[in-house]
Design a protein around this motif. Structure first.
Motif, short mmCIF file in Angstrom:
data_model
loop_
_atom_site.label_atom_id
_atom_site.label_comp_id
_atom_site.label_asym_id
_atom_site.label_seq_id
_atom_site.Cartn_x
_atom_site.Cartn_y
_atom_site.Cartn_z
N ALA A 4 133.64 -1.15 -59.28
CA ALA A 4 132.98 -0.41 -58.05
C ALA A 4 131.96 0.53 -58.14
O ALA A 4 132.46 1.55 -59.14
N SER A 61 123.10 -3.40 -57.77
CA SER A 61 123.70 -4.10 -56.81
C SER A 61 122.68 -5.04 -56.31
O SER A 61 121.47 -4.79 -56.77
N LEU A 94 128.16 -5.29 -56.21
CA LEU A 94 128.19 -5.46 -54.82
C LEU A 94 127.10 -6.14 -54.32
O LEU A 94 125.85 -6.14 -54.91
N SER A 96 125.28 -8.29 -50.89
CA SER A 96 125.18 -8.40 -49.51
C SER A 96 124.17 -9.08 -49.07
O SER A 96 123.44 -9.52 -49.74
N VAL A 202 131.21 -0.69 -47.20
CA VAL A 202 131.25 -0.63 -48.64
C VAL A 202 129.98 -0.15 -49.09
O VAL A 202 129.94 0.36 -50.16
N SER A 203 128.87 0.25 -48.27
CA SER A 203 127.80 0.79 -48.84
C SER A 203 126.80 0.96 -47.47
O SER A 203 127.30 0.37 -46.24
#
Length: 274
Positions: A4, A61, A94, A96, A202-203
């Motif tokens: 992470a 990411s 990550l 999204s 998370v971001s």
């Protein structure tokens, strides 16, 4: 999957116009890069080689554009398989996507808002669960900017919370979108930030926007971040703690040094919050 991203990470959007400058950027200028896999899947040649160079040097990411999580069309499973391969090849920690839809009987080429209803929340959550199964990982959904509000039986906060709980996914908090929506739809941006579930964030994204009028802001990603958005980012840190934070810039690119100054401002706010 890679480890992470650290909570204090400050990143920059990877855009094709910036490839050469990013490759030549000084060590430590940013902590991670973010790209849309939709724009890179199947890309080879010189561009593919430059992406490989960057992803070998920096954590990468990914922020999707075309899953259409809220749409009526079946999910594109072949595309999801290609996305999974891309994420695994580049060891992406990550991934999204937008809490919106962009297809209905074909691609609409825009990110459109979903009605804030319990039925829509269940629909979106079911599709997110399918995406998470297909990708073999949790994903984060991003609160989006919107200009025409569809039917709202639920408040936006309640709708986001319902999707997060039902889908058991994470949240990418876009602070600029909160600011833009707060102006355009007349609510308190800080109260909205306060209501977001800390354990799901998370971001964070920040970006610039266009001031069409005092009561109309347009989320463009084509300008420097406004002071009000920097203030809102600092508030988010004070309420929810530190989180990997990305500067988005999609066009009207200044010299890379100007973007790195904004990345440094993220780091300064993180250091102050810590």
């Amino acid at each position: 999957m890679a480890d992470a991203l650290p909570a204090c990470a400050a990143g920059l959007g990877l855009r094709r116009a910036l490839l050469d400058e990013l490759i030549e950027a000084p060590a430590g200028a940013f902590d991670f890069l973010e790209c849309a896999p939709d724009n890179w899947i199947g890309v080879g040649g010189v561009l593919g080689e430059k992406l490989a160079i960057l992803s070998s040097r920096h954590p990468l990411s990914c922020h999707g554009l075309s899953l259409s999580l809220g749409g009526p069309d079946p999910l594109d499973m072949p595309f999801l398989r290609k996305t999974r391969e891309f994420l695994e090849r580049h060891r992406v920690p990550l991934y999204s996507e937008h809490l919106s839809y962009c297809s209905a009987g074909g691609h609409l080429y825009d990110l459109l808002p979903i009605p804030f209803t319990e039925e829509a929340a269940r629909h979106v959550a079911g599709r997110i669960a399918q995406v998470q199964d297909a990708l073999g990982r949790r994903i984060a959904i991003e609160n989006v900017s919107y200009y025409a509000a569809p039917y709202q039986a639920l408040g936006e906060i309640d709708f986001i919370d319902a999707v997060l709980r039902e889908a058991d996914c994470d949240l990418l908090l876009d602070v600029n979108n909160v600011h833009v929506n707060a102006i355009n739809h007349g609510y308190d941006a800080r109260a909205f930030i306060d209501a977001m579930p800390t354990d799901r964030i998370v971001s964070i994204h920040i970006a610039g926007h266009y001031d069409e009028a005092d009561d109309l802001k347009v989320d463009t990603h084509g300008a420097p971040v406004k002071d009000a958005v920097w203030d809102l980012l600092a508030h988010a840190y004070s309420v929810h703690g530190l989180c990997p934070t990305l500067l988005e810039r999609d066009f009207n690119f200044p010299p890379l040094a100007a973007l790195l100054d904004e990345v440094q401002r993220i780091r300064d706010l993180q250091a102050r919050a810590a």
